[in-house]
Design a protein around this motif. Sequence first.
Motif, PDB file in Angstrom:
ATOM      1  N   MET A 168      40.593   6.044  16.754  1.00 52.00           N
ATOM      2  CA  MET A 168      40.971   6.194  15.542  1.00 52.00           C
ATOM      3  C   MET A 168      40.143   5.436  14.310  1.00 52.00           C
ATOM      4  N   ARG A 169      39.460   5.995  13.487  1.00 54.35           N
ATOM      5  CA  ARG A 169      38.468   5.412  12.606  1.00 54.35           C
ATOM      6  C   ARG A 169      39.195   4.603  11.653  1.00 54.35           C
ATOM      7  N   LYS A 170      38.601   3.519  10.938  1.00 53.16           N
ATOM      8  CA  LYS A 170      39.496   2.865  10.014  1.00 53.16           C
ATOM      9  C   LYS A 170      39.506   3.528   8.888  1.00 53.16           C
ATOM     10  N   GLU A 171      40.888   2.975   8.123  1.00 54.35           N
ATOM     11  CA  GLU A 171      41.163   3.809   7.082  1.00 54.35           C
ATOM     12  C   GLU A 171      40.981   2.874   5.833  1.00 54.35           C
ATOM     13  N   TYR A 172      40.565   3.621   4.542  1.00 45.97           N
ATOM     14  CA  TYR A 172      40.305   2.581   3.502  1.00 45.97           C
ATOM     15  C   TYR A 172      41.129   3.042   2.532  1.00 45.97           C
ATOM     16  N   ARG A 173      41.590   2.033   1.766  1.00 47.28           N
ATOM     17  CA  ARG A 173      42.374   2.172   0.424  1.00 47.28           C
ATOM     18  C   ARG A 173      41.523   1.648  -0.734  1.00 47.28           C
ATOM     19  N   THR A 174      40.271   1.908  -0.480  1.00 44.42           N
ATOM     20  CA  THR A 174      39.471   0.862  -1.443  1.00 44.42           C
ATOM     21  C   THR A 174      38.665   2.214  -2.428  1.00 44.42           C
ATOM     22  N   ILE A 175      39.436   3.509  -2.533  1.00 47.65           N
ATOM     23  CA  ILE A 175      38.696   4.309  -3.655  1.00 47.65           C
ATOM     24  C   ILE A 175      38.763   4.132  -4.999  1.00 47.65           C
ATOM     25  N   THR A 176      37.561   3.858  -5.674  1.00 52.28           N
ATOM     26  CA  THR A 176      37.408   3.008  -6.804  1.00 52.28           C
ATOM     27  C   THR A 176      37.249   4.268  -7.826  1.00 52.28           C
ATOM     28  N   GLU A 177      36.652   5.541  -7.905  1.00 53.78           N
ATOM     29  CA  GLU A 177      36.644   6.147  -8.948  1.00 53.78           C
ATOM     30  C   GLU A 177      36.275   7.663  -8.372  1.00 53.78           C
ATOM     31  N   VAL A 178      36.658   8.657  -9.116  1.00 54.21           N
ATOM     32  CA  VAL A 178      36.308  10.115  -9.033  1.00 54.21           C
ATOM     33  C   VAL A 178      35.569  10.542 -10.138  1.00 54.21           C
ATOM     34  N   VAL A 179      34.581  11.284 -10.021  1.00 56.04           N
ATOM     35  CA  VAL A 179      33.930  11.980 -10.743  1.00 56.04           C
ATOM     36  C   VAL A 179      33.553  13.577 -10.559  1.00 56.04           C
ATOM     37  N   GLY A 180      34.216  14.434 -11.124  1.00 57.68           N
ATOM     38  CA  GLY A 180      34.075  15.707 -10.588  1.00 57.68           C
ATOM     39  C   GLY A 180      34.317  15.891  -9.064  1.00 57.68           C
ATOM     40  N   PRO A 181      33.258  16.492  -8.217  1.00 56.33           N
ATOM     41  CA  PRO A 181      33.343  16.456  -6.944  1.00 56.33           C
ATOM     42  C   PRO A 181      33.114  15.474  -6.008  1.00 56.33           C
ATOM     43  N   LEU A 182      32.686  14.305  -6.748  1.00 61.00           N
ATOM     44  CA  LEU A 182      32.155  13.119  -6.136  1.00 61.00           C
ATOM     45  C   LEU A 182      33.425  11.812  -6.310  1.00 61.00           C
ATOM     46  N   MET A 183      33.578  11.001  -5.093  1.00 61.92           N
ATOM     47  CA  MET A 183      34.359  10.149  -5.275  1.00 61.92           C
ATOM     48  C   MET A 183      33.661   8.769  -4.500  1.00 61.92           C
ATOM     49  N   MET A 184      34.036   7.690  -4.783  1.00 58.14           N
ATOM     50  CA  MET A 184      33.319   6.518  -4.447  1.00 58.14           C
ATOM     51  C   MET A 184      34.190   5.723  -3.497  1.00 58.14           C
ATOM     52  N   VAL A 185      33.762   5.271  -2.419  1.00 63.16           N
ATOM     53  CA  VAL A 185      34.979   4.247  -1.502  1.00 63.16           C
ATOM     54  C   VAL A 185      33.984   2.912  -1.263  1.00 63.16           C
ATOM     55  N   LYS A 186      34.378   1.817  -1.579  1.00 58.56           N
ATOM     56  CA  LYS A 186      33.620   0.808  -1.462  1.00 58.56           C
ATOM     57  C   LYS A 186      34.111  -0.145  -0.128  1.00 58.56           C
ATOM     58  N   ASP A 187      33.595  -1.070   0.076  1.00 62.99           N
ATOM     59  CA  ASP A 187      33.810  -1.992   1.198  1.00 62.99           C
ATOM     60  C   ASP A 187      33.996  -1.391   2.627  1.00 62.99           C
ATOM     61  N   VAL A 188      32.991  -0.260   2.794  1.00 59.01           N
ATOM     62  CA  VAL A 188      33.020   0.302   3.954  1.00 59.01           C
ATOM     63  C   VAL A 188      32.190  -0.375   4.912  1.00 59.01           C
ATOM     64  N   GLU A 189      32.280   0.046   6.290  1.00 60.63           N
ATOM     65  CA  GLU A 189      31.413  -0.563   7.579  1.00 60.63           C
ATOM     66  C   GLU A 189      31.257   0.610   8.411  1.00 60.63           C
ATOM     67  N   GLY A 190      29.967   0.875   9.007  1.00 53.27           N
ATOM     68  CA  GLY A 190      29.404   1.507   9.913  1.00 53.27           C
ATOM     69  C   GLY A 190      29.629   3.143   9.710  1.00 53.27           C
TER      70      GLY A 190
END
Length: 458
Positions: A1-23
């Motif tokens: 199982m891959r790691k889950e992130y609760r670090t979604i910072t912003e959503v603009v239209g169809p794009l979403m930014m997730v920070k503090d990711v690895e690999g």
Amino acid sequence: MRKEYRTITEVVGPLMMVKDVEGVKYDELVEIEQADGTIRRGRVLEINGDKAMVQLFEGSQGLRISDSKARFLGHSIQLAVAPDMLGRIFNGMGEPKDGGPALIPEKYLDINGVAMNPAARDYPSEFIQTGVSAIDGLNTLVRGQKLPVFSGSGLPHANLAAQIARQARVLGSDEKFAVVFAAVGITFEEADFFINDFRRTGAIERTVTFINLANDPAIERINTPRMAITAAEYLAYDLGMHVLVIITDITNYAEALREVSAARKEVPGRRGYPGYMYTDLATMYERAGRIRGNAGSITMIPILSMPEDDVTHPIPDLTGYITEGQIILSRELYRKGVTPPINVLPSLSRLKDKGIGKGKTREDHADTMNQLFAAYSRGKDAKELAVILGDAALSDVDKLYAKFADAFEAEYVSQGYYTNRSIEETLDLGWKLLSILPKSELKRIRDAYIEKYYPEEA
């Protein structure tokens, strides 16, 4: 199982930014799980340090980032493939939409694939009969070729696409032939037309259909052609079939590409399209062809509607650079009631000489093709001269050429969407029309062929 992130910072239209990711890798598939358990999907579009930009397939409307988590799956978008795909209808993401059971996959394939290695390519050389005289006789389609259709808004490219999908075949009874049909960004009425046409004529039994509707997300539009080509690669190289891929409309695909590029705030190129559009189109088109030592082949007919009928528009312009010719539909012929309205003079199949002649079509094919082109061109010139100076200014021979041009459009080019002509019928019809002209005018045909094929009763 891959790691889950609760670090979604912003959503603009169809794009979403997730920070503090690895690999995380480019193009990796992402699941976004919301608090109520619903899942949306996306893919990694860009990685910058520990930040990943994700492109959502279903859009971001109603998405609450505060209680959503992103799960990276470790692989890119895949298509489930199996021999049972034939006769099925899928949506733009490869999920069944015909009410039938889910596919039991033989394997999963990455839809991005790779362009064919030029050193492994086999040269296209075998004739494909579409049953359309203006293509078979004058701009011949060859196995492994990429031959686009350039249309305009309101012109009947959908009818021509359905006709080719229905009628196309490789000559020779032992050849396994299939059609992969991808409809990109079309209306519900158009989708209904294609599905009903394939079902009514029985063509659906050898067709894999992917339907992406105009109200589906733009990102799905970008995946649909790749789904189709991936299915074609499986049928061709795993099952040894000859596959014809028809994609309509590439213009809708390019518009989706521009929409996503603008959302990413990329520097625009010509007419606002991304500067990498040439490369992007090439990654799809160059997956067609024949591989040396493999029985299967992929022949591609991308269909695109030229904005404002402008052949210099970036989409047809770049497509023309990558592909081996083009079939151009004419608004003038359409107004005259010619169906299909193929304008044969600016149309071109760069590989036609490789797929015609003795043992492939017929020995007289090349000569009659050149003579028909020349006679139609001179006939159109004669008609233009008559408009300016009147019929009295034409010589008797010019009047015959003008008569030939009218008959050529009415009988050879115009055949309707449900007439399936064999190559012999097309060639014989060409001779019948050439008999309007005296033998002395047939300067591009060898004497031996004139003796053998010229209809004497004319």
